[in-house]
Write a protein that holds these residues in place. Sequence first.
Motif, short mmCIF file in Angstrom:
data_model
loop_
_atom_site.label_atom_id
_atom_site.label_comp_id
_atom_site.label_asym_id
_atom_site.label_seq_id
_atom_site.Cartn_x
_atom_site.Cartn_y
_atom_site.Cartn_z
N ASP A 66 4.69 18.43 5.72
CA ASP A 66 5.00 17.64 4.72
C ASP A 66 4.10 17.28 3.64
OD1 ASP A 66 6.42 15.99 3.12
OD2 ASP A 66 7.13 14.53 4.86
N PRO A 67 4.34 17.68 2.38
CA PRO A 67 3.20 17.38 1.40
C PRO A 67 3.50 15.80 0.63
CG PRO A 67 5.28 18.19 0.42
CD PRO A 67 5.50 18.32 1.85
N LEU A 68 4.47 15.18 1.27
CA LEU A 68 4.55 13.61 0.96
C LEU A 68 3.78 12.96 2.25
CD1 LEU A 68 7.97 13.37 -0.42
CD2 LEU A 68 6.12 14.02 -1.40
N LEU A 69 2.40 12.73 1.97
CA LEU A 69 1.59 12.09 3.17
C LEU A 69 2.03 10.62 3.25
CD1 LEU A 69 -1.56 14.34 2.75
CD2 LEU A 69 0.23 14.63 4.49
N ASP A 106 4.84 4.91 6.91
CA ASP A 106 5.66 5.37 7.83
C ASP A 106 6.74 6.53 7.01
OD1 ASP A 106 7.15 3.83 6.22
OD2 ASP A 106 8.19 2.66 7.77
N GLY A 107 6.37 6.52 5.84
CA GLY A 107 7.27 7.85 4.93
C GLY A 107 8.42 7.12 4.44
N ALA A 108 8.40 5.65 4.64
CA ALA A 108 9.78 5.18 3.78
C ALA A 108 9.31 5.11 2.20
CB ALA A 108 9.80 3.61 4.30
N ALA A 109 10.42 5.33 1.49
CA ALA A 109 10.48 5.27 0.13
C ALA A 109 10.80 3.91 -0.37
CB ALA A 109 11.36 6.33 -0.27
N MET A 110 9.90 3.20 -1.15
CA MET A 110 10.04 1.86 -1.62
C MET A 110 10.59 1.94 -3.23
SD MET A 110 9.69 -0.13 0.99
CE MET A 110 9.02 -2.06 0.38
N LEU A 111 11.80 1.29 -3.61
CA LEU A 111 12.03 1.26 -5.12
C LEU A 111 11.63 0.07 -5.73
CD1 LEU A 111 13.74 2.48 -7.25
CD2 LEU A 111 15.45 1.69 -6.57
N GLY A 112 10.61 0.32 -6.69
CA GLY A 112 10.22 -0.58 -7.76
C GLY A 112 10.66 -0.60 -9.13
N GLY A 113 10.11 -1.43 -9.99
CA GLY A 113 10.29 -1.20 -11.51
C GLY A 113 11.60 -1.77 -11.71
N LEU A 114 12.24 -2.43 -11.01
CA LEU A 114 13.48 -3.24 -11.56
C LEU A 114 13.07 -4.23 -12.70
CD1 LEU A 114 16.41 -4.34 -11.09
CD2 LEU A 114 15.67 -5.73 -9.50
N LEU A 115 12.19 -5.21 -12.65
CA LEU A 115 12.05 -6.01 -13.67
C LEU A 115 11.44 -5.23 -15.06
CD1 LEU A 115 10.50 -9.11 -11.85
CD2 LEU A 115 12.78 -8.68 -12.19
N LEU A 116 10.63 -4.22 -14.81
CA LEU A 116 10.05 -3.66 -15.77
C LEU A 116 11.31 -2.94 -16.67
CD1 LEU A 116 7.74 -2.82 -17.47
CD2 LEU A 116 7.44 -0.72 -15.88
N GLY A 117 12.12 -2.16 -16.06
CA GLY A 117 13.33 -1.75 -16.65
C GLY A 117 14.06 -2.60 -17.45
N ALA A 118 14.64 -3.76 -16.66
CA ALA A 118 15.33 -4.99 -17.55
C ALA A 118 14.47 -5.14 -18.65
CB ALA A 118 15.44 -5.84 -16.45
N ALA A 119 13.07 -5.39 -18.68
CA ALA A 119 12.73 -5.80 -19.84
C ALA A 119 12.50 -4.85 -20.68
CB ALA A 119 10.93 -6.29 -19.39
N ALA A 138 0.84 -1.34 0.10
CA ALA A 138 -0.07 0.02 0.06
C ALA A 138 0.86 1.18 0.02
CB ALA A 138 -0.98 0.06 1.14
N GLY A 139 1.00 2.01 -1.31
CA GLY A 139 1.65 3.07 -1.21
C GLY A 139 1.23 3.91 -2.14
#
Length: 363
Positions: A293-296, A154-167, A102-103
Amino acid sequence: MRAEPGQVVAGRYRVTDRPEDGTGVLAVDVHGGARVRLFGLELPELLVPGHPVGAPAPSYGPRVTARVAQVAAAAGRHPRLLRGLAAGPEDEVLWIAEEAVAGVPLERLAGNGPVSPYRVAEIGADLAGALRSLHEAGLTHGNLTLRTVLVCEDGAAMLGGLLLGAAEEELCAALGGEVPRRVYETRALMLGALAERWAIDPGAPADTWALGVLLYRLLTGHGPYPEDDLPTLLAAVRDGRHRPADGCGPLRPLVERLLRPDAAVRPDAAAVQRELRELLVFAPEPGLDGPPDPLLPVPRPVAGPLVPRQRGRRPARAARRETDRQLPVRPPRVPPRLLGPLVLGGVLLLLVAALAGIVAVAG
């Protein structure tokens, strides 16, 4: 590319929601019940430059699928890295599944203008940690953009898109063949003029350069390079001509080093993470250094430990509050309503004892 609720794609994933612009579509794995986010990559046979008219179009699905599987197997686990799961072709679409949490995409949250430097430092430290994990595994992410980063509860940033970028990169290489010009034309058509995707150098230095572009974009509200057309963007990147970093505040020295065209003098992901954490030691309390903080944050299930945050003296105060909550509250040994009579009784006993002593001495 269409995927409607209830539709099963790649023989495994049942779509539960309508597609969102650029952020994939939520689905459920019919084999295990896990929630995933799907991204569909079209396999555009007509994009092959110079392909003879009427000749059978080559199939790139197996090649791209094999590359995605290789990257998924090599990527390790990290609390700031969304796990890529699998890829499966169906007709002319390659469906890529990624761990769903959920993000809210950073692109959506950052649309209100510049973000506080210390908030950007928190996000940058999270992303640098994820990149460091990939680089240690011998991988390059290659797809670090506002769209592939999620901000969680908790405000943490999660990095996705690894497989999409590789494809996407594998498909560009397949469509372009051995001719660099064709690879460039294919990437230009598929990726557009987005600065983060056009680092001059390959490998890990390209990721840290893209991180510098992303930090600049968050801090200033716009990119460091012109993105009106691809030739202008590439010329500016090659020559190191980025816009002034005046609006980057305390992050300006780091951002300028990350945007240097010479990869040899650019800090790696570990150094970036360390420098950002050191900066956060002196960060003011949230709400005291400017507007809210605008990044709710948004709800997400937390699986595994989170990277500890260092925010000045706040951890010590938080630890004290946590300790206070853990200490049991003991009831008083003497009820308050009996305290007065007991004191009076004690005084009378002392007087009686004193009189008895006087009588004994006089007798």
